[in-house]
Design an enzyme around this catalytic site. Structure first.
Site, short mmCIF file in Angstrom:
data_model
loop_
_atom_site.label_atom_id
_atom_site.label_comp_id
_atom_site.label_asym_id
_atom_site.label_seq_id
_atom_site.Cartn_x
_atom_site.Cartn_y
_atom_site.Cartn_z
CG ASP A 7 -1.94 1.04 1.27
OD1 ASP A 7 -2.39 1.45 0.19
OD2 ASP A 7 -2.30 1.49 2.37
CG ASP A 9 -2.33 7.60 0.46
OD1 ASP A 9 -1.80 8.70 0.51
OD2 ASP A 9 -2.91 7.16 -0.56
#
Length: 254
Positions: A7, A9
């Site tokens: 991922d 953020d």
């Protein structure tokens, strides 16, 4: 060797602030020989724009081809007959739609694609709801309620999707993590077995639970912390640096 599904953020950065140790961790992964695929539910940017942000914020060069976004996943669920799309969202969705050969329209749409949109207002809500009630397919890039920034969290695409759903009376197709469209997009990139590294239990970690050869690592630098029930994660670590330590140490034992 497993791939890495990582991922962005809350894992690499928060807003425009890099998370301590994440740049060095990425460089270690690059040298390790692992295939690293970056997968984000944030649909606001194109893969090229995300790669540029990573370079500016972290000083690490990433190939745009290794970045998958929920905007790409949203377009992947559209049937060939859906040629005209109303977009509630940013440049990431607009580019994904036009790159697929479809048109952006204001009315008479075959599909309404909703993502994060800082310019969302009552007029946009009315138009999206009208189009969906008129028969347009309703696709959500993701349903994340928030996303992390430097100073806390902001409302996510899920808040906008919820408003459109309430106004239209329709439930969307969720194309983002943890749903099947995103998992299929990841598989199509060449990923088989994988470590999934992320900060959100209901997306990153839940996504890994749906795939028998994926193993999850929750990091605590984003929206999740140890006050939550983190038992669904295979591993819980402080940050990306610790996640990479785990991946590389496990790989060396295999």
């Amino acid at each position: 060797m497993r791939s890495i599904v990582c991922d962005l953020d809350g894992v690499l950065y928060r807003g425009r602030d890099p998370i301590a140790g994440s740049a060095e961790a990425l460089k270690r992964l690059e040298k390790s020989g692992y295939q690293v695929v970056f997968v984000t539910n944030n649909s606001s940017r194109t893969p090229a724009q995300i790669a540029e942000k990573i370079l500016i914020v972290m000083g690490v060069e990433i190939a745009p081809e290794s970045i998958l976004t929920s905007a790409l996943s949203a377009v992947s669920v559209l049937p060939d007959s859906a040629t005209d799309c109303l977009v509630v969202g940013g440049e990431g969705i607009v580019a994904a739609v036009t790159d697929s050969g479809r048109r952006i329209v204001r009315s008479g749409s075959d599909a309404v694609i909703v993502g994060i949109d800082s310019n969302f207002d009552y007029a946009a809500l009315t138009k999206a709801a009208d189009e969906i009630r008129g028969g347009a397919i309703f696709v959500a890039s993701n349903t994340d309620s928030t996303f992390p920034i430097e100073s806390g969290v902001l409302p996510g695409a899920g808040a906008i999707v919820a408003a459109v759903a309430a106004a239209s009376g329709a439930d969307p197709i969720n194309a983002g993590k943890p749903e099947l469209p995103m998992r299929e997009l990841i598989r199509a990139s060449g990923v088989a077995g994988a470590w999934v590294i992320g900060d959100r239990l209901e997306t990153d970690i839940d996504m890994a639970t749906h795939e028998p050869d994926w193993e999850s690592i929750l990091v605590l630098t984003g929206v999740s912390d140890e006050t939550m029930d983190v038992s669904s994660a295979d591993h819980v670590v402080a940050d990306l640096e610790s996640a990479v330590d785990l991946v590389l140490s496990t790989g060396n034992r295999q």
